[in-house]
Design an enzyme around this catalytic site. Structure first.
Site, PDB file in Angstrom:
ATOM      1  CE  LYS A   1     -10.835  33.537   2.169  1.00 35.89           C
ATOM      2  NZ  LYS A   1     -10.582  32.425   1.225  1.00 35.89           N
TER       3      LYS A   1
ATOM      4  NE  ARG B   1      -9.036  30.784   4.955  1.00 34.06           N
ATOM      5  CZ  ARG B   1      -9.938  30.001   5.539  1.00 34.06           C
ATOM      6  NH1 ARG B   1     -11.029  30.515   6.092  1.00 34.06           N
ATOM      7  NH2 ARG B   1      -9.741  28.685   5.571  1.00 34.06           N
TER       8      ARG B   1
ATOM      9  N   GLY C   1      -0.542  32.170  -1.172  1.00 33.44           N
ATOM     10  CA  GLY C   1       0.479  31.673  -0.262  1.00 33.44           C
ATOM     11  C   GLY C   1       1.394  32.734   0.306  1.00 33.44           C
TER      12      GLY C   1
ATOM     13  CG  MET D   1       0.323  38.436   2.718  1.00 34.35           C
ATOM     14  SD  MET D   1      -0.586  39.950   2.483  1.00 34.35           S
ATOM     15  CE  MET D   1      -1.876  39.361   1.409  1.00 34.35           C
TER      16      MET D   1
ATOM     17  NE  ARG E   1     -10.260  31.245  -7.231  1.00 33.31           N
ATOM     18  CZ  ARG E   1      -9.109  30.909  -6.692  1.00 33.31           C
ATOM     19  NH1 ARG E   1      -8.410  31.800  -6.021  1.00 33.31           N
ATOM     20  NH2 ARG E   1      -8.642  29.687  -6.803  1.00 33.31           N
TER      21      ARG E   1
ATOM     22  CG  HIS F   1      21.378  31.778 -18.937  1.00 32.37           C
ATOM     23  ND1 HIS F   1      21.540  30.812 -19.890  1.00 32.37           N
ATOM     24  CD2 HIS F   1      21.989  32.881 -19.411  1.00 32.37           C
ATOM     25  CE1 HIS F   1      22.238  31.297 -20.896  1.00 32.37           C
ATOM     26  NE2 HIS F   1      22.530  32.555 -20.629  1.00 32.37           N
TER      27      HIS F   1
ATOM     28  NE  ARG G   1      15.517  46.721 -41.644  1.00 30.82           N
ATOM     29  CZ  ARG G   1      15.687  46.018 -40.521  1.00 30.82           C
ATOM     30  NH1 ARG G   1      15.209  46.477 -39.376  1.00 30.82           N
ATOM     31  NH2 ARG G   1      16.292  44.859 -40.540  1.00 30.82           N
TER      32      ARG G   1
ATOM     33  CB  SER H   1       7.573  51.397 -39.498  1.00 30.63           C
ATOM     34  OG  SER H   1       7.367  50.118 -38.926  1.00 30.63           O
TER      35      SER H   1
ATOM     36  CB  THR I   1       9.247  48.475 -30.333  1.00 27.55           C
ATOM     37  OG1 THR I   1       8.818  47.254 -30.921  1.00 27.55           O
ATOM     38  CG2 THR I   1       8.234  49.560 -30.602  1.00 27.55           C
ATOM     39  CG  ASN I   2      12.838  44.135 -31.756  1.00 29.57           C
ATOM     40  OD1 ASN I   2      11.861  44.104 -31.015  1.00 29.57           O
ATOM     41  ND2 ASN I   2      13.040  43.265 -32.716  1.00 29.57           N
ATOM     42  CG  ASP I   3      17.687  48.551 -33.273  1.00 28.87           C
ATOM     43  OD1 ASP I   3      17.878  47.430 -32.772  1.00 28.87           O
ATOM     44  OD2 ASP I   3      18.357  48.997 -34.207  1.00 28.87           O
TER      45      ASP I   3
ATOM     46  CB  CYS J   1       7.955  46.601 -38.276  1.00 29.85           C
ATOM     47  SG  CYS J   1       9.371  47.694 -38.292  1.00 29.85           S
TER      48      CYS J   1
ATOM     49  CE1 TYR K   1       2.663  48.635 -40.216  1.00 32.25           C
ATOM     50  CE2 TYR K   1       1.662  50.650 -41.031  1.00 32.25           C
ATOM     51  CZ  TYR K   1       2.765  49.846 -40.879  1.00 32.25           C
ATOM     52  OH  TYR K   1       3.977  50.235 -41.372  1.00 32.25           O
TER      53      TYR K   1
END
Lengths: 894, 894
Positions: free
Chosen positions: A22, A91, A100, A102, A335, A451, A627, A778, A781-783, A846, A866
């Site tokens: 600000k 302010r 909101g 502060m 802004r 949830h 795979r 490859s 990244t999930n596992d 992947c 990739y």
């Protein structure tokens, strides 16, 4: 001596670290010569010093005095002068917006004397006493921690005595009496009188703003938003101006373009004879900004010229707040303005056409989250449907179905072919089956980390949560809202992108952006499609990352190709073991002899080969990463509990459980405590002779078939769950033997790479060894996230992710955006050490992160070749990969 | 020019890399002036060049000629001289011993002419023709790949024709005929005649040894033993000497001390008129070495003097092989000799007393595996029990029980209080319950990596496997061996340390070493105990690592303290939720309101406090690391399958399932796909309000009680499963508040550290962040291994570890010895970055690796402060920590 105080005339917008957002923008406007009420900013550095030492730096007080004197001189008034008081606001203003969180105190400078001066100067004693009342109330609550209810209670009492419910019915005398009551409340709670010295008011307010940085809600907000705790806030002290001094006064907000549609031309609202908070409170109706031209042409023209100047200066859509005090225009804030997804694309290309920015910059003005939003279908509201309630937009999409009120009913109805919306007060893990069965989920409680919200986002399912106006009666199988009752079976429509809930079935319109990608709509069909086309084309030219897709069928592959995929990064073969092939898989599992096993595999071979032929055809000329089978084989058998009960009941009834008994024995034998950490992936391949060989043969024979038909298949064989180079090396040798055999038998050479998933933490940590046996990596990244954090997504997302997000332990679920510090570190180690061992190693990802905007930036900077993601995410990845290539630095894209 | 050939007179024992183990020791003996048959070594470098280029280096042939000429000159004979042939052996000899893996050819130099010269010189034509026969057979099989059966078949035919089964009944004429037959077999299979040129024989044999380095069995052996594939083997070419040339000839093996007991004085066997292989074949009985003094005093005296010289030179027990050829002693091999565990300790201290080595060196001569072996109880065989069979020593210990033949019977009988031994052909995962119930496991099939062996070792249960003499009849519930039948219920005894199986109950004797640690036997009770006492005391003085124990009760803690533990590194609190407290835990889980939850926790508090008081008392003055509750709460409820069947059956019978239905609903609600990766550890603490607080309060109140009683409790509160610093920080703040509250209420200050397990990969990778909130780290290497490799021990150990060990994917189970490359790397990262963030961070390990010898060395070099292990492993860890401190370098201790 450290400079802790900056006059607005001293700073500029580059100084957000020091002056806050600000303060920096107020300074920028002052520098541009715009009419900003004079004032100054106390730096974040002063705040940090205060918080560290528990006291203001010694120099601060005199620096404030100097700055205040300059303001007084500019305004020709003294702070709190009894005859003609200068009033100021105090302010907070941190580097990152914390709306909101502060504190603010207005009207500093009023006291028992100066209230008379304000009366005299404004000619409005009601205004003056109301201003003083507001000061004591805000100051008491914010600075001196007087419970807000004490003031509310006194005010309500005064209104009740007067027989009204409206503040505006209180006159000057009433307000004066309230001021007396407030002062008494103040001294009772605080132990001393409300400070009459304006300078004391100012210093106490500044300190209160400093302290508010560490208020509980601010700490929580920062944790959630991952804002560093050590930044501190700046404090802006600014001359008060009043829009509520008569018909020649007023206040407004405006945008330099329409933030909803991106249409050119200013857009805003104005409210005559009012202060800013009145606009927000919505007590009176605003008028379109254009009406100001009639009311006060001079101010209007000046405002138009200022807005043009600001947009030209910021080179972007700006939003502003302004006040007119008796015909004099004051700029209170500006802004770069927020905008809708469609407006973002349209404005960015407009600015290019206007010569303001170039296409590289335009690409940075949009993002993948916006593009993703544009790809969801939306409701056609032209039929003016009945709006039932507003909730939170927890998981985007447009869903229509019959309301059901418990999980069991949801699964029953869905099984019977009905589309249903599951409505609950809130959901628990018990509701999971129903959530899976439903088109969408609607709850009356819980926020975006509840949830329902977390699980629905994880499933990509439409969800509106926290629609508090709904009175959900589970036992009665109904909900009521605003007098209307919706019973089980009544059709409702929920919009997960806006949080709106409607009665009845609303037609769903496809996204024109998707139609453009599908090729059913031309690139110049409308302004939005044209803007998307232009920016994504530019991204394609700029990006270094390839974009592939995760696809298991020829159909998916074709669609992804239309969406711009440059190959398949993950083709899961376990899907080829389902449906009517399940019986063959059972034969494989239950085989008593190697011969039976071989027969089952031999029967599966031509079926898999056929699948691969289709996929190679759809992706002709592009790489297809297949795979080998990953899940534990017992996943292809019926569940333990179901079988156990069936067998027990059959025995109880004196019947022969038959095949169920054999299956139960097999399930018992193969049962695993933690199947995710069990006999799967490469382990299966090493333990069950012939399984991987069959799959490699199917791939190779399919490639031969395609080559003979004139095609150009590019197979990449990927081994899952490798943790040690020895595993991969053993599989690689066997696979090479099969490839050689197929080549010899067919007379056709099969070019195929052999590589591995990097999804087990140890694989990442020994990537240098593994690269000796791998032609490509490859990242799964999930596992990698599941094992690296030690939690299984199915089990934990509903069980505690909501709590973790609320408590700020996660800023975002690590399944949505890659956790750069932990999981990302493993990615970086593996890239560096894999390439060191094999410089031409191809590296991709992947996991689902491949389609997440922030993660795409991470993978770009990590140096991957990739990303691969679901077909619908391909355009998002293309756009973000282009944006990542333009990132100024390797820093993250926060 | 590279030197590829070393005369025995040129090398020494330091050159094992170049000359292999055997060659280096032959050179050392030659250098010492001992009577070694002349010869030379072709280097491993020559082998590597051959294997890389597919051909011998150009210089090799002439270097062999030169070396051969020197040998011929020394012996005064020419290789293959028709009149008086010099014969040589060609033997492999790698750096690391690979017994039986590679090839040997004897009697090189014999051909159709020189066989006559040998006859003339030896005066024994049977000997000469037998030697020639052996050459063709070994050469044919090894060098020219003639199937061994072809020769066996011809030999058997000749014996059958003569009506005998014994080689010795064949005379010179028979052997001459067999030589003819062998030559015919050779040329038929190979396509050309058996080479008559001795030099050609030699070169072909050398090449065959080179090639044997890459034979399949050698490759497999190297993978299992983790011997680098690129080392290559050396080749030793040595003059043949013969111990079978009459009564004045013979052969023997000897040790410089008794390798079984460590007793001083030489120990060995001698066989007159025989070759080395006859000793191994056991055709005739050997005599004690001492008898040689009568037979040939000169040779005997010379041998004694040589053995004394060797032991003095090697400063250790040596074993040797020698041959006497017509009264002339020849030394064929020496090396530092293998010995039993007891002998290792005794000899090491003897050598100190003899002034040969110092205590530091003595400590390096023993190891923790030997100490562990000495701590097992053993059978008292003085009653001369009936020996039934020999198997493999798969998992040490002495177990006695009734034979049972299936898992179900084993669990039934064990439940009825019987001790049982589970006997199977081989085990599968189905047998797991029975294996758990049994005292020991006995199988007739499978090696040390079979399912039975791997699982039993994992459980620390006695196991003998692969006892092939047993004919196991599962259906008949019996086994037979050597005419004896053992039925279900008959008592047998199995010794997992020796692999022996006995009939009946053999008394088990406690280990005197354990009795010494327990304090029931004095440190000078016998030679072995004295040696152990001396070396472990020296280790304690030398070691840098502290040694703590994993103990959950006061009793365990006291025992561990007697064993030398310096505190508790892991006190698991979940055991405090079992037994009669389970009902409270069910109340906690099933609580409908927060109030019910609080009541259940309040009821648990005094029970836990009592447990901690006991433990603090037992470990007074030493640190006690208490881990807050770790497992998922549903583990405290009955299993899903059992409940589901009970409820279904009750309903089928029209009964009310009652509480079972409530429990089933709770189990369903809490069911997790992968509990190891679910709601446990710190996650529970953050999700269930009050749970961790109750535990921290119990710890703090117990400490207060002990302090008030004059004790000195040292509590360390450990938070499990932390993956992110935010988790730990939140728990830490709450725990500190509880500690402060207890201190205020009791007026006693409770000193307690707060730290965390490092067991989730992400914790190791973000250790720098986590150390900001942790006063100590303790590596949970079990979970770190499970998550880092992505496998759950319960599921995979039986399912595929055996296969992996066989295939060489593991050299050793990563649950036995820490995987230095992968899991160890995370440990090193966390130590470095944790200490960088907090230099006084205390770091230990409490996974089972804390008691594994090789892992202890790893932790020493990684810079940990302590290891923690089960009470029985404490002495092993002390010894190995002392040895690690003496390691010459930071290299691993292979």
């Amino acid at each position: 001596m450290t400079k802790y105080v900056y006059d607005f005339a001293e700073g500029d917008r580059s100084q957000k670290d020091l002056l806050g957002g600000k303060g920096a923008n107020l300074a920028e406007m002052t520098k541009l010569g715009l009419p900003v009420p004079p004032g100054f900013t106390i730096t974040t550095e002063a705040c940090r010093a205060y918080l560290t030492n528990g006291a203001e730096p010694a120099e601060l007080s005199s620096q404030i005095s100097d700055a205040m004197a300059a303001v007084e001189q500019a305004m020709g008034k003294q702070l709190g002068d009894p005859a003609d008081p200068l009033l100021v606001s105090v302010r907070s203003g941190a580097k990152f917006s914390m709306p909101g969180m502060m504190e603010t105190v207005l009207n500093i400078g009023l006291n028992d004397q100066s209230v008379a001066g304000l009366t005299a100067q404004s000619g409005d004693d009601r205004f003056a006493w109301d201003s003083y009342r507001r000061l004591i109330q805000m100051f008491g609550k914010t600075v001196s921690e007087v419970p807000g209810e004490a003031f509310e209670h006194a005010l309500d009492g005064a209104k009740a005595a007067k027989g009204t419910k409206n503040d505006l019915d209180l006159d000057a005398a009433d307000l004066r009496a309230i001021v007396d009551a407030y002062k008494k409340i103040y001294s009772e709670h605080v132990g001393h009188d409300f400070p009459q010295d304006p300078r004391e008011q100012l210093e106490m307010a500044v300190r209160a703003v400093f302290n508010s940085w560490n208020a509980e809600r601010a700490v929580l907000y920062r944790r959630q938003e991952r804002i560093p705790a050590e930044l501190g806030t700046a404090v802006n002290v600014q001359t008060m101006v009043f829009g509520n001094l008569g018909a020649d006064s007023g206040t407004g907000v405006a945008f330099t373009r329409d933030p909803g549609t991106g249409a050119q031309g200013v857009y805003g609202d104005y409210l005559s004879n009012a202060q800013g908070e009145d606009v927000v409170a919505g007590i009176r109706n605003t008028v379109p900004l254009q009406d100001l031209e009639q009311l006060d042409k001079a101010s209007y023209d000046q405002l138009m010229s200022i807005m043009a100047k600001l947009e030209g200066h910021y080179q972007d859509l700006c939003d502003i707040e302004f006040t007119i005090e008796r015909g004099k225009l004051w700029m209170l804030q500006t802004r770069v303005g927020k905008r809708t997804a469609a407006a973002a694309f349209i404005i960015a290309t407009q600015l290019v056409d206007e010569g303001v920015i170039d296409l590289d910059e335009a690409l940075q003005r949009v993002n993948g989250a916006q593009l993703a939003q544009l790809m969801f279908p939306h409701f056609d509201l032209s039929g003016n449907p009945t709006h039932l309630a507003n909730g939170l937009s927890a998981s985007p999409g447009a869903a229509v179905g019959k309301a059901v009120f418990d999980s069991g009913r949801a699964t029953e109805q869905a099984a019977a072919g009905q589309k249903v919306i599951l409505v609950r007060k809130e959901t628990t893990p018990d509701d999971l089956p129903g959530m899976i069965a439903a088109e969408g989920i609607l709850t009356s409680r819980g926020g975006k980390t509840s949830h329902a919200a977390v699980v629905a986002r994880g499933m990509g399912k439409t969800c509106v949560c926290g629609a508090e106006a709904l009175d959900v009666d589970i036992a009665g199988q109904k909900f009521t809202t605003d007098g209307q009752t919706i019973n089980e079976g009544d059709v409702i429509s929920i919009d997960g992108s806006t949080g709106k809930v409607y009665l009845g079935e609303i037609p769903v319109q496809p996204s024109p952006v998707v139609q453009y990608f599908e090729g059913t709509v031309a690139a110049d069909a409308d302004t939005l499609v044209a803007a998307v086309h232009r920016l994504i084309s530019h991204a394609d030219g700029a990006r270094k990352l390839g974009v592939r897709t995760n696809a298991d069928t020829g159909e998916d592959a074709s669609r992804a190709r239309r969406f711009g995929a440059e190959g398949i990064g993950l083709c899961r073969t376990e899907h080829m073991f389902l449906g009517d092939r399940r019986e063959l898989v059972e034969r494989l599992i239950l085989a008593d002899t190697e011969q039976e096993q071989e027969q089952a595999l031999a029967a599966l071979l031509p079926l898999q080969r056929g699948d691969f032929v289709e996929i190679f055809e759809a992706m002709d000329g592009q790489p297809v990463t297949v795979r080998l089978i990953d899940p534990p084989l017992h996943e292809f058998l019926p569940p333990l509990e179901e079988l156990a009960v069936r067998v027990a009941l059959a025995q109880e009834r004196g019947q022969d459980p038959g095949r169920d008994k054999t299956l139960l024995a097999a399930v018992h034998r193969m049962h695993e405590q933690n199947p995710m950490l069990g006999l799967r992936g490469v382990r299966l391949g090493l333990v069950i002779p012939g399984l991987f060989d069959m799959q490699v043969r199917a791939i190779a024979e399919a490639a031969v078939e395609r080559i003979k038909a004139g095609g150009d298949p590019k197979a990449e064989i990927m081994v899952p769950l490798v943790g040690a180079v020895q595993e991969l090396e053993t599989v690689r040798q066997e696979a090479e033997a099969v490839l050689k055999d197929v080549a010899e038998r067919s007379g056709v050479d099969v070019p195929a790479l052999i590589g591995t998933m990097i999804e087990v933490p140890r694989a990442a940590l020994t990537a240098g060894q593994i690269a000796e046996a791998a032609e490509f990596f490859s990242f799964g990244t999930n596992d990698l996230t599941q094992m690296g954090w030690g939690f299984s997504r199915d089990d934990v997302e509903g069980a505690f992710f909501g709590r973790y997000l609320e408590q700020g332990i996660f800023g975002v679920s690590p399944f949505e955006t890659i956790d750069a510090d932990g999981i990302g570190r493993m990615v970086k180690i593996a890239v560096a050490e894999g390439r060191a061992a094999r410089p031409d190693l191809k590296i991709g990802v992947c996991g689902e992160h491949g389609g997440d905007p922030e993660s795409v930036h991470f993978f770009h900077h990590a140096g991957l070749d990739y990303v691969s993601c679901s077909p619908f995410r391909v355009p998002v990845a293309r756009l973000e990969a282009g944006r990542a290539a333009g990132d100024a630095s390797a820093a993250d894209s926060r």
